[in-house]
Design an enzyme around this catalytic site. Structure first.
Site, PDB file in Angstrom:
ATOM      1  N   ASP A  30     -26.933 -39.947  65.904  1.00  0.00           N
ATOM      2  CA  ASP A  30     -27.219 -39.375  67.206  1.00  0.00           C
ATOM      3  C   ASP A  30     -26.029 -39.565  68.136  1.00  0.00           C
ATOM      4  O   ASP A  30     -25.614 -40.696  68.409  1.00  0.00           O
ATOM      5  CB  ASP A  30     -28.454 -40.088  67.765  1.00  0.00           C
ATOM      6  CG  ASP A  30     -28.972 -39.407  69.013  1.00  0.00           C
ATOM      7  OD1 ASP A  30     -29.090 -38.173  68.997  1.00  0.00           O
ATOM      8  OD2 ASP A  30     -29.240 -40.109  70.004  1.00  0.00           O
ATOM      9  N   THR A  51     -26.024 -33.455  72.028  1.00  0.00           N
ATOM     10  CA  THR A  51     -25.003 -34.326  72.611  1.00  0.00           C
ATOM     11  C   THR A  51     -23.690 -34.234  71.846  1.00  0.00           C
ATOM     12  O   THR A  51     -22.623 -34.176  72.443  1.00  0.00           O
ATOM     13  CB  THR A  51     -25.487 -35.788  72.646  1.00  0.00           C
ATOM     14  OG1 THR A  51     -25.909 -36.171  71.343  1.00  0.00           O
ATOM     15  CG2 THR A  51     -26.645 -35.941  73.598  1.00  0.00           C
ATOM     16  N   THR A  52     -23.783 -34.208  70.522  1.00  0.00           N
ATOM     17  CA  THR A  52     -22.555 -34.139  69.736  1.00  0.00           C
ATOM     18  C   THR A  52     -21.846 -32.813  69.999  1.00  0.00           C
ATOM     19  O   THR A  52     -20.630 -32.784  70.234  1.00  0.00           O
ATOM     20  CB  THR A  52     -22.867 -34.272  68.232  1.00  0.00           C
ATOM     21  OG1 THR A  52     -23.778 -35.352  68.064  1.00  0.00           O
ATOM     22  CG2 THR A  52     -21.617 -34.530  67.434  1.00  0.00           C
ATOM     23  N   ASP A  66     -35.543 -36.752  70.509  1.00  0.00           N
ATOM     24  CA  ASP A  66     -34.715 -35.551  70.697  1.00  0.00           C
ATOM     25  C   ASP A  66     -35.584 -34.315  70.562  1.00  0.00           C
ATOM     26  O   ASP A  66     -35.491 -33.354  71.326  1.00  0.00           O
ATOM     27  CB  ASP A  66     -33.635 -35.447  69.605  1.00  0.00           C
ATOM     28  CG  ASP A  66     -32.439 -36.350  69.878  1.00  0.00           C
ATOM     29  OD1 ASP A  66     -32.499 -37.136  70.844  1.00  0.00           O
ATOM     30  OD2 ASP A  66     -31.450 -36.271  69.126  1.00  0.00           O
TER      31      ASP A  66
HETATM   32  P1  ADP Z   1     -26.168 -32.524  68.348  1.00  0.00           P
HETATM   33  O1  ADP Z   1     -26.017 -33.939  68.804  1.00  0.00           O
HETATM   34  O2  ADP Z   1     -25.183 -31.629  68.995  1.00  0.00           O
HETATM   35  O3  ADP Z   1     -27.560 -32.032  68.423  1.00  0.00           O
HETATM   36  P2  ADP Z   1     -26.518 -32.360  65.530  1.00  0.00           P
HETATM   37  O4  ADP Z   1     -25.928 -33.264  64.514  1.00  0.00           O
HETATM   38  O5  ADP Z   1     -27.963 -32.408  65.758  1.00  0.00           O
HETATM   39  O6  ADP Z   1     -25.717 -32.572  66.842  1.00  0.00           O
HETATM   40  O7  ADP Z   1     -26.116 -30.884  65.098  1.00  0.00           O
HETATM   41  C1  ADP Z   1     -26.468 -29.785  65.869  1.00  0.00           C
HETATM   42  C2  ADP Z   1     -25.896 -28.528  65.273  1.00  0.00           C
HETATM   43  O8  ADP Z   1     -26.385 -28.344  63.950  1.00  0.00           O
HETATM   44  C3  ADP Z   1     -26.333 -27.312  66.052  1.00  0.00           C
HETATM   45  O9  ADP Z   1     -25.257 -26.424  66.141  1.00  0.00           O
HETATM   46  C4  ADP Z   1     -27.440 -26.739  65.194  1.00  0.00           C
HETATM   47  O10 ADP Z   1     -27.602 -25.352  65.375  1.00  0.00           O
HETATM   48  C5  ADP Z   1     -26.928 -27.054  63.829  1.00  0.00           C
HETATM   49  N1  ADP Z   1     -27.973 -27.084  62.806  1.00  0.00           N
HETATM   50  C6  ADP Z   1     -29.107 -27.794  62.780  1.00  0.00           C
HETATM   51  N2  ADP Z   1     -29.808 -27.537  61.662  1.00  0.00           N
HETATM   52  C7  ADP Z   1     -29.095 -26.644  60.945  1.00  0.00           C
HETATM   53  C8  ADP Z   1     -29.264 -25.994  59.672  1.00  0.00           C
HETATM   54  N3  ADP Z   1     -30.314 -26.220  58.913  1.00  0.00           N
HETATM   55  N4  ADP Z   1     -28.297 -25.130  59.276  1.00  0.00           N
HETATM   56  C9  ADP Z   1     -27.229 -24.930  60.050  1.00  0.00           C
HETATM   57  N5  ADP Z   1     -26.995 -25.504  61.226  1.00  0.00           N
HETATM   58  C10 ADP Z   1     -27.907 -26.348  61.685  1.00  0.00           C
HETATM   59 MG    MG Z   2     -29.206 -32.537  67.386  1.00  0.00          MG
END
Ligand code: ADP
Ligand code: MG
Length: 562
Positions: A61, A94-95, A396
């Site tokens: 996270d 957040t990332t 989240d």
């Molecule tokens: P954040 O802290 O930004 O939420 P995450 O590690 O949760 O970081 O990653 C978020 C990103 O991953 C977003 O761009 C989201 O659309 C993408 N994402 C989540 N699930 C999938 C999936 N199954 N396939 C492709 N992209 C995904």
């Molecule tokens: Mg996320």
């Protein structure tokens, strides 16, 4: 991870100006983004953080990582603020927000090297940010607050890549039920009403949504029933005890008659209180204060289950949930003051969060309540670390489902909005005069960092992915993104990868704010005394009085996680 761009400044001077100041800040900000880059997306990796006391956190996270890292650089802090804002506004993304901010800084560096003035960069970035918000609005799809299918997808997308993913189905539907129950009349979600509790033991798939409230309270007597159906609930703001002044007792120890009289007066007073309670028809009593043993046994005989020293916030929550009035005076208590719970039951589950203070083995559950929107997500898990990470994912997820319901708008995920934005910005740049145009283009490029990282982290060829996605979007496939598992380009709504609009708009807003703020700075004057002190490596450094203590330590501060 980040071995290149981290900054360690053993700067002896108090003041850093002009280009030096700027590049130092840009580097520091970028370094932060670089650190968390590998965690992005469903195939992102986790990080293990160890603090000085040896406590371990394993997480994927973004905001948790950044908060746990002991970063000590003002510009880096500004980037961390991006994550904190994002967390507060939406709870997810957040990332992504930090990666965008990092890319904006990195591209600004290139522009500065080409002698583009910071003011032009800032103006270009601001212009681009506005244009992008329009693009996102246009892309967004409307969501009905009752549309469970899409809300579950939103919930699940926020969980991917975290420890919760294995039970995504179950947890997503729990989150959606809980959030839907907490929608208020004005359409906002009362997130405080969605309570998440973790119970150590069993496995994640034993987690459940309990339609009620759970308190770690136990009846005062072994002789009281642990289960009730159709229970009337009395919440009493006092103690069921007799204070000495009440009885007017000045019994001298040794005088048996006086003592006997004292005990009798006390018992009759207590019996009186119990009778008043029983007369209301109460089955359950929660008292603020203590409950005398004699009174407890009388209550038990009346079939009443009583709990003593129940916290104020528990009494308040239960009052709201059951419709009870908080009663201050037993002399005037009546049936009308009672609340109602269809079922009161006890479960033997151990609460981790409570266990750290006291060993509570059981929990009382008040369910089938008259008030809507009261629910508790009960998370189960085999280890503390697993539970903590699952809880972060669930929290989240609660945030994104709430945002989707409140705003009624969602976007496809998987990099689709970023690619669409990049394309739109390149077009927009043509209409921008002078050097600002380069900044708008730089912004477009910064957006591509998100999808590129998603592809990279999933082990796919990032260049191919970008080129292909751009071509598809250029051809009108607005919702096409990368499927992280297969690397294929797919329609994200069909793939169930959906995020609330607010995740992306907040990310743009806060990333641009932080980046432009950092770009504008051309002078760093640090008052050493202000920031030295809580930092060990500074203390040993023996720098000059009033030296640049606050500027150092970034590399060292993150040492715990290498
Ligand atoms: P954040 O802290 O930004 O939420 P995450 O590690 O949760 O970081 O990653 C978020 C990103 O991953 C977003 O761009 C989201 O659309 C993408 N994402 C989540 N699930 C999938 C999936 N199954 N396939 C492709 N992209 C995904
Ligand atoms: Mg996320």
């Amino acid at each position: 991870m980040a071995d290149g761009p981290m900054v360690v400044l053993s700067d002896e001077s108090q003041r850093t100006s002009g280009e030096d100041a700027r590049s130092m800040n840009l580097e520091a900000g970028r370094a932060v983004a670089e650190t968390i880059r590998t965690t992005l997306g469903p195939r992102g990796m986790d990080k293990m953080l160890v603090d000085q006391g040896g406590n371990v956190v394993v997480t994927n996270d973004g905001v948790t990582l950044l908060e746990e890292m002991d970063v000590d650089h003002p510009a880096a802090d500004m980037i961390i603020d991006v994550a904190t804002t994002q967390e507060a506004e939406v709870g997810d993304g957040t990332t992504s927000a930090v990666i965008l901010a990092g890319a904006l800084l990195s591209n600004a560096e290139d522009l500065l090297e080409q002698d583009i003035h910071p003011t032009s960069i800032v103006a270009g970035y601001r212009h681009a940010a506005e244009a992008v918000l329009d693009v996102f609005e246009d892309m967004a799809t409307e969501v009905d607050p009752d549309d469970e299918e899409i809300l579950k997808q939103v919930a699940g997308t926020a969980m991917t890549g975290k420890g919760a993913e294995a039970e995504k189905e179950l947890l997503s539907s729990m989150v959606v039920s809980a959030v839907q129950a907490a929608v208020r009349d004005d359409g906002t979600v009362d997130q405080d009403a969605v309570v998440v509790r973790q119970f150590y033991g069993a496995s994640i798939d034993d987690s459940e949504f309990v339609d009620g409230v759970l308190f770690d309270i136990e009846p005062v007597s072994q002789n009281m029933a642990r289960e009730h159906e159709d229970a009337n609930v009395l919440i009493y703001e006092g103690a069921i005890e007799v204070s000495e002044t009440n009885v007017g007792a000045e019994a001298t120890v040794g005088n048996m008659d006086e003592l006997q009289g004292f005990v009798e007066r006390e018992q009759s007073e207590l019996a009186d209180m119990v009778d008043r309670i029983a007369a209301t028809g109460a089955d359950i009593v929660l008292a603020d204060g203590g409950i005398d043993e004699y009174a407890a046994e009388r209550l038990a005989k009346e079939g009443i289950t009583a709990y003593r020293r129940v916290d104020d916030d528990k009494r308040e929550r239960l009052a709201q949930a059951t419709g009870a009035t908080r009663v201050g005076d037993l002399e005037t208590v009546s049936e009308d003051d009672l609340g109602f719970a269809g079922t009161v039951s006890e479960r033997v589950i151990r609460d981790l969060t409570v266990r750290r203070q006291a060993d509570h083995e059981s929990t009382t559950v008040f369910s089938d309540l008259p008030t809507e929107g009261v629910g508790t997500i009960v998370l189960r898990g085999g280890t503390e670390h697993v539970l903590d990470e699952v809880e972060r994912a669930v929290v989240d997820s609660i945030g994104v489902v709430s945002a989707a319901i409140e705003d009624g708008s969602v976007l496809p995920g998987g990099g689709a909005p970023e690619i669409e934005a990049a394309l739109a910005l390149r077009e927009e740049a043509d209409s921008v005069e002078g050097r600002e145009q380069l900044a708008v283009e730089a912004f477009a490029e910064a957006f591509e960092d998100g999808p590129r990282t998603l592809a990279e982290n999933a082990g796919h060829d990032a260049i191919d992915a970008l080129v292909d996605m751009t071509a598809r979007h250029d051809g009108g496939d607005v919702n096409v993104g990368i499927d992280a598992d297969t690397g294929e380009l797919v329609e994200m709504f069909e793939d169930g990868v959906v995020e609330p609009l607010r995740v992306k708009t907040t990310a743009v807003d806060s990333a641009v704010d932080a980046a432009t703020m950092i770009i504008r700075i051309d002078d760093v004057i640090s008052a050493g005394d202000l920031s030295v002190g809580d930092d060990e490596e500074e203390a040993g450094g023996g720098g000059p009085p009033g030296g640049a203590g606050g500027m150092g330590g970034m590399g060292g501060g993150m040492g715990g996680m290498m």
